[in-house]
Every structure is written in C-alpha cells, then in structure tokens.
Design a protein around this motif. Structure first.
Motif: not given
Length: 132
Positions: A52-68, A102-113
């Motif tokens: 959940e974003s700071k404004t209360g909206k659903p948000m995808l977050t991704c952390w990518m660690r640099i390897l070298e 994995i096939e990527v499709e949005f059906e609902s937020f529960s499914q997307y999670n």
C-alpha cells in the motif's frame, strides 16, 4: 481501541534489527550512502511485492541489489502505483520483462498479489538482470 494488525504487519515486513542498527549509524553520521547515478547495472531482484502506497493506493515495489562494480550492494528501488490502467500496464510490462515463464495478466488485486509472489519465487536466486 485501534487495531494493531497494520503495525504487526510492518513488524513482520521490515528488518527491525537492521533498521535499528542503520538508525544508529545515520544518527552518528557513520552511514555513507552513495546515490546511484544513471547507468546500466547487473542486479538481482531482492524483494518484490504488492504494498500500500503512502496515499493508500496499491503499489508494486521492487528492490534490485547491484551485484558488482563501484555501487555493489546498493539498492535500486522501483515503485509503480497501480490505481490506473496505465500504472497496471507499466507494471505488467515490467513483470513480463523478468522472463519468469509465468503469464502476466491482471484480474484482481488479490490475484495480482499472488502473481507477483509467484514471479518472485520463480526468479529468486535463478536470474540476474541488466537494469538501465
């Protein structure tokens, strides 16, 4: 009386011990964080989830660690709010670019999670990426 569930969720979600240690370092100015400049970096996906974003909206977050390189172990953050069709489209394109099989499709937020968690599980420890 307010429900403690959201705070319990945060207690489980974040590395409290690590945050407390980082807080000591920040307070004493011992922590030195280099801002990662624009460029291409070899990364692994360390964390990917629907939050959940700071404004209360659903948000995808991704952390990518640099390897070298000079910025090894630094983290690049990607956040995409999913409250519009364009936001969901952008997230879908990002998830497809991870090539998880994995096939990527949005059906609902529960499914997307569940989808996001499945993709992370499929790529975790198996794939690395060049991120620009």
């Amino acid at each position: 009386m307010a429900s403690k569930s959201i705070f319990e969720k945060f207690d489980k979600e974040f590395d409290i011990k690590g945050l407390k240690e980082d807080l000591k370092n920040v307070a004493s100015n011992e922590a030195e964080y280099k801002e990662v400049p624009f460029g291409t970096y070899e990364v692994k996906i360390e964390k990917m989830e629907l939050v959940e974003s700071k404004t209360g909206k659903p948000m995808l977050t991704c952390w990518m660690r640099i390897l070298e390189g000079e910025y090894k172990n630094s983290i690049i953050f990607m956040n995409q709010v999913l409250s519009t069709a364009y936001g969901i489209h952008t997230a879908n394109e990002f998830l497809r670019s991870l090539d998880s099989g994995i096939e990527v499709e949005f059906e609902s937020f529960s499914q997307y999670n569940d989808l996001i968690l499945d993709i992370h599980e499929a790529i975790d420890g198996n794939l690395e990426y060049a991120v620009e």
